[in-house]
Design a protein around this motif. Structure first.
Motif, mmCIF file in Angstrom:
data_model
loop_
_atom_site.group_PDB
_atom_site.id
_atom_site.type_symbol
_atom_site.label_atom_id
_atom_site.label_comp_id
_atom_site.label_asym_id
_atom_site.label_seq_id
_atom_site.Cartn_x
_atom_site.Cartn_y
_atom_site.Cartn_z
ATOM 1 N N ARG A 388 0.828 -1.214 0.000
ATOM 2 C CA ARG A 388 0.000 0.000 0.000
ATOM 3 C C ARG A 388 0.862 1.264 0.000
ATOM 4 N N LEU A 389 2.058 1.161 0.585
ATOM 5 C CA LEU A 389 2.978 2.315 0.592
ATOM 6 C C LEU A 389 3.546 2.592 -0.794
ATOM 7 N N GLY A 390 3.427 1.612 -1.699
ATOM 8 C CA GLY A 390 3.902 1.855 -3.057
ATOM 9 C C GLY A 390 4.853 0.799 -3.583
ATOM 10 N N CYS A 391 5.171 -0.197 -2.790
ATOM 11 C CA CYS A 391 6.059 -1.251 -3.275
ATOM 12 C C CYS A 391 5.356 -2.065 -4.361
ATOM 13 N N GLU A 392 5.979 -2.139 -5.537
ATOM 14 C CA GLU A 392 5.273 -2.664 -6.709
ATOM 15 C C GLU A 392 5.471 -4.151 -6.974
ATOM 16 N N GLY A 393 6.532 -4.717 -6.418
ATOM 17 C CA GLY A 393 6.772 -6.122 -6.757
ATOM 18 C C GLY A 393 7.589 -6.853 -5.715
ATOM 19 N N PRO A 394 7.698 -8.180 -5.864
ATOM 20 C CA PRO A 394 8.395 -9.008 -4.868
ATOM 21 C C PRO A 394 9.874 -8.661 -4.714
ATOM 22 N N VAL A 417 3.326 -13.828 -1.649
ATOM 23 C CA VAL A 417 3.764 -12.437 -1.742
ATOM 24 C C VAL A 417 3.239 -11.808 -3.039
ATOM 25 N N THR A 418 3.350 -12.529 -4.158
ATOM 26 C CA THR A 418 2.845 -12.008 -5.424
ATOM 27 C C THR A 418 1.340 -11.731 -5.337
ATOM 28 N N GLU A 419 0.590 -12.691 -4.802
ATOM 29 C CA GLU A 419 -0.863 -12.506 -4.731
ATOM 30 C C GLU A 419 -1.252 -11.370 -3.784
ATOM 31 N N LEU A 420 -0.529 -11.231 -2.664
ATOM 32 C CA LEU A 420 -0.854 -10.160 -1.712
ATOM 33 C C LEU A 420 -0.598 -8.790 -2.335
ATOM 34 N N ILE A 421 0.529 -8.667 -3.039
ATOM 35 C CA ILE A 421 0.836 -7.380 -3.673
ATOM 36 C C ILE A 421 -0.229 -7.062 -4.733
ATOM 37 N N ALA A 422 -0.573 -8.058 -5.552
ATOM 38 C CA ALA A 422 -1.578 -7.850 -6.605
ATOM 39 C C ALA A 422 -2.910 -7.427 -5.992
ATOM 40 N N ASP A 430 0.357 -11.481 -12.844
ATOM 41 C CA ASP A 430 1.234 -11.392 -14.014
ATOM 42 C C ASP A 430 1.961 -10.049 -14.034
ATOM 43 N N GLU A 431 1.220 -8.988 -13.705
ATOM 44 C CA GLU A 431 1.765 -7.629 -13.678
ATOM 45 C C GLU A 431 2.794 -7.485 -12.558
ATOM 46 N N VAL A 432 2.495 -8.102 -11.416
ATOM 47 C CA VAL A 432 3.367 -8.009 -10.230
ATOM 48 C C VAL A 432 4.649 -8.825 -10.431
ATOM 49 N N GLY A 433 4.511 -9.997 -11.048
ATOM 50 C CA GLY A 433 5.666 -10.848 -11.309
ATOM 51 C C GLY A 433 6.124 -11.635 -10.096
ATOM 52 N N TYR A 434 7.276 -12.287 -10.247
ATOM 53 C CA TYR A 434 7.787 -13.189 -9.209
ATOM 54 C C TYR A 434 9.185 -12.733 -8.825
ATOM 55 N N TYR A 435 9.717 -13.346 -7.756
ATOM 56 C CA TYR A 435 11.108 -13.086 -7.376
ATOM 57 C C TYR A 435 12.022 -13.380 -8.563
#
Lengths: 464, 97
Positions: A388-394, A417-422, A430-435
């Motif tokens: 929520r602070l702005g971190c876009e990916g894993p 982590v990917t699903e939580l960020i998305a 897919d947009e968030v991606g993986y480690y």
């Protein structure tokens, strides 16, 4: 087998000795390719045929015919001329097809002309409160103990989750004389509606009859309770399982909600992946011969997307035939069309199973102080707030929270982590991606690294 | 938490934190510890919480133990040998060590 006995190069290096790797190595070796198969376990078989060459379970009915079918495949590979090396950990693979391998404390770098990654799948993370407590284990872990060591749960045992493996293990434990206090079924009624349209295909699949018989067998002997909110309760170890507010005393909780490709080695080698919406996981981008985006590297078996053990073997054969055709165009290989048809038959019921056993969101996207990253003890709340602070990916998340940076290298938290960020950012996995993973994908000691022979020229390049 | 099914076959002895435990040829360090009823095999570096084997297939790294003096070995991937010395791992850094 010592690392020093390995040749400096092979036509084909197969990584992983489950059904895909065994079938691939056998097919390639018989066609005349210099083939080596590495597996980090003490024996071949992968997870599905775990312990197949040295099984302590004498009563064959306990594990069932589908398990013992693996023995023929193991024998076929043993007799094919492929070099099989167990206790061998592949810790690196790159775009030049250099393979980093470690055997009994000695490491080597080998050159491959082709590589087939057959590292299979792992169980989907099951992040619930208390899942890090001693006494909580994956269903697959308990099945491994049964297959390879003949160990059966003996205390008060509760199973929870969804998916074919959960029911298979329940049947195996009961056949072996084990007792189950309860099976908590986290399946969702909505899944039935989604799955219904694939039912006609599933009726034609080999899994239909088997699945039905298995469910009947387990339901006749075990208490099944539906549940959506599950928590493992205890301070030093598991004492109780909380199911929607109801407390069950337990010594052992076995969790399972499906399996997902183990992407670590392929990801570190630079293989491109995409999010699979139906299987809710990342799968490699592959062509019809299972060749990846990196020339010379194929991914076969469940690592290519979940389809089960029999399908994995067919995928291994198809990938190996492609390798033979590329390296030895004149060699005699089986017609890949036969394997493709068998694969199609095996995959027929998969969509139904994927939809029916789709794990519910509440068990994939935890909240509050439930741990998401077990190694670094990072909670769901921390990940959600940071997103929520702005971190876009894993990968950025690592810098904030260290999640995914512990010894398991994201294997047990990556999808969460990917699903939580998305979810928090209102976008897609897919947009968030993986480690972005890097070698070594398994830990090796400095002594192992130092055991790699170096040439005089290499030594002079760094010494003054 | 786990009992052996039927025929147990040849056994051997290893030690965990100095105490002898019996294991079977074909056991891994992790399976031997589970069968011996050992509660946990390490404590975590972050909070010091106890952890026990979780996946038994080499992916979760919860069963990390010290085997014959080498730390952070995956217990589920190491076959047992007679006389092997296993130590549980204290995760939190101790001052002065």
């Amino acid at each position: 087998m010592n690392a020093a006995d390995l040749a400096p190069s092979y036509d084909l290096v197969v990584i992983g000795g489950g059904p895909a790797g065994l079938a691939a190595a056998a097919t390639a070796a018989r066609a005349g390719l210099a083939t080596v198969l590495f597996d980090e376990n003490p024996g071949v078989g992968g997870q599905i045929y775990r312990g197949i060459t040295a099984n302590p379970v004498r009563n064959r009915a306990i594990l069932g015919d589908d398990y013992w079918a693996g023995a023929a495949l193991a024998t076929e590979t043993k007799n094919s001329g492929a070099l099989i090396v167990t206790g061998a950990t592949v810790w690196s693979l790159d775009r030049t097809l250099t393979v980093g391998i470690s055997i009994a404390g000695q490491a080597r770098l080998l050159q491959a002309k082709r590589v087939i990654i057959a590292t299979g799948s792992l169980e989907r993370p099951f992040p619930i409160p208390g899942w890090t407590l001693p006494g909580v284990m994956t269903a697959g872990g308990a099945q491994t103990l049964l297959k390879a060591q003949g160990l059966v749960p003996s205390g008060r045992t509760v199973m929870a989750g969804s998916g074919p493996l959960l029911w298979l293990l329940a049947a195996q434990i009961l056949r072996a004389g084990g007792k189950l206090e309860a099976i908590v079924d986290t399946g969702s009624k909505a899944n039935w509606l989604r799955a219904a349209m694939y039912l006609p295909d599933f009726l034609l699949s080999p899994y239909f009859k088997k699945g039905l018989a298995l469910l009947r067998e387990v339901k006749a002997k075990a208490l099944i309770i539906p549940g959506r909110q599950i928590a493992a309760i205890g301070t030093d170890k598991l004492r109780e399982v909380d199911v929607d507010g109801r407390r069950l005393p337990a010594d052992l909780l076995l969790l399972h909600q499906g399996v997902v490709p183990n992407v670590n080695l392929a990801n570190a080698a630079g293989v491109a992946h995409r999010w699979d919406k139906r299987q809710l996981c990342f799968v490699p981008l592959l062509d019809q011969d299972f060749q990846s985006s990196v020339p010379g590297i194929a991914v076969a078996g469940d690592g290519a997307g979940i389809a089960g053990g029999t399908a994995a073997a067919e995928r291994g054969r198809i990938a190996a035939i492609a390798a033979v055709r590329a390296l030895k165009p004149g060699a005699n290989v089986p017609d890949p069309q036969t394997a493709r048809q068998r694969l199609q038959q095996e995959e027929l019921g998969r969509a139904f199973l994927d939809e029916l056993y789709r794990p519910i969101e509440a068990l994939r996207q935890p909240e509050g102080d439930t741990i998401a990253c077990r190694c670094e003890e990072v909670t769901a709340q921390q990940i959600r707030e940071t997103a929520r602070l702005g971190c876009e990916g894993p990968n950025q998340m690592k810098a904030f929270l260290r999640c995914g940076m512990g010894p398991c290298q994201g294997r047990l938290c990556g999808l969460t982590v990917t699903e939580l960020i998305a979810n928090e950012r209102g976008t897609t996995p897919d947009e968030v991606g993986y480690y972005r993973l890097r070698p070594p994908v398994k830990p090796i000691t400095l002594a192992e690294l130092a055991s790699i022979p170096i040439s005089e020229a290499e030594r002079k390049a760094v010494e003054r | 938490m786990f009992k052996r099914l039927g025929d147990t076959g040849a056994t051997l002895t290893l030690s965990v934190d100095g105490k002898p435990i019996r294991a079977r040829i074909g056991d891994t360090v992790a399976s031997a510890m589970l069968h011996a009823g050992i509660d946990h095999c390490r404590t975590t570096p972050v909070s010091g919480a106890p952890r026990a084997p979780y996946c038994l297939m080499g992916v979760c790294f919860e069963c990390l133990v010290t085997v014959d003096g080498v730390g952070s070995r995956q217990g589920c991937l190491v076959p047992v040998r007679e006389g092997m010395k296993i130590e549980t791992q204290i995760g939190k850094r101790e001052a002065g060590r």
